[in-house]
Design an enzyme around this catalytic site. Sequence first.
Site, short mmCIF file in Angstrom:
data_model
loop_
_atom_site.label_atom_id
_atom_site.label_comp_id
_atom_site.label_asym_id
_atom_site.label_seq_id
_atom_site.Cartn_x
_atom_site.Cartn_y
_atom_site.Cartn_z
N HIS A 17 0.84 -1.10 -0.09
CA HIS A 17 0.07 0.02 -0.06
C HIS A 17 0.86 1.38 -0.03
O HIS A 17 0.54 2.12 -0.94
CB HIS A 17 -0.81 0.16 1.28
CG HIS A 17 -1.85 -0.88 1.40
ND1 HIS A 17 -2.05 -1.64 2.51
CD2 HIS A 17 -2.94 -1.54 0.32
CE1 HIS A 17 -3.17 -2.51 2.55
NE2 HIS A 17 -3.75 -2.32 0.98
N LYS A 41 -17.27 -7.23 5.74
CA LYS A 41 -16.15 -7.53 6.09
C LYS A 41 -15.95 -7.61 7.51
O LYS A 41 -16.59 -7.02 8.23
CB LYS A 41 -14.86 -6.83 5.69
CG LYS A 41 -14.43 -7.01 4.10
CD LYS A 41 -13.11 -6.12 3.92
CE LYS A 41 -12.64 -6.49 2.46
NZ LYS A 41 -11.36 -5.59 2.47
N ARG A 91 -1.92 -5.83 -8.55
CA ARG A 91 -1.07 -7.07 -8.31
C ARG A 91 -0.91 -7.80 -9.14
O ARG A 91 -0.19 -8.50 -9.52
CB ARG A 91 -1.22 -7.72 -6.74
CG ARG A 91 -1.02 -6.71 -5.81
CD ARG A 91 -1.67 -7.30 -4.49
NE ARG A 91 -3.07 -7.50 -4.65
CZ ARG A 91 -4.00 -7.78 -3.68
NH1 ARG A 91 -3.31 -8.15 -2.58
NH2 ARG A 91 -5.10 -8.14 -3.87
N SER A 128 -3.35 -7.67 2.92
CA SER A 128 -3.56 -7.43 4.29
C SER A 128 -3.93 -8.76 4.98
O SER A 128 -3.44 -9.28 5.98
CB SER A 128 -4.72 -6.37 4.61
OG SER A 128 -4.08 -5.20 4.22
#
Length: 163
Positions: A17, A41, A91, A128
């Site tokens: 990040h 979440k 990514r 994460s």
Amino acid sequence: MRRAVCPGSFDPIHNGHLEVIARAANLFDEVIVAVSTNYAKKYRFSLEERIAMARRTLGAISGITVEPMGEGLLAEYCRERGASAIVKGLRSSSDFDYELPMAIMNRQLTGVETVFLPAEAHYVHLSSTLVKEVHDLGGDVSEFVPRSVLTRLADTAPGRASA
């Protein structure tokens, strides 16, 4: 002034990040790191903790502010802040496939553009979730997170209460 928003839940913020945010700061006059909450979440850290970790980590970089995104559409948040762009790190091609429809919708809703920055190869595997899993299983994640995050991870390891 060219302002961009870099949104994310940052639970926790990691070096991947940071690398994308720092690169965005080189492209825009101001970057707002908008810490979001997705109610679907389950988070390790509260919104306040995630904002505090991001502020501690990014405080030395000129032109970056950290704030909660609040509820509602990202496109509207950007319009309210006068941001011309959303910055998203990619990514892999699956990230692109996931992000592209949202980028098009955001542009159609308010005209905000999305700028995709490919992740640095050294961080392309980071998420994460993976950082938390490796840490919880006893792995060393110090290479992948800022020191303040490493400390908070240790404080919230399974079996320990969050402060």
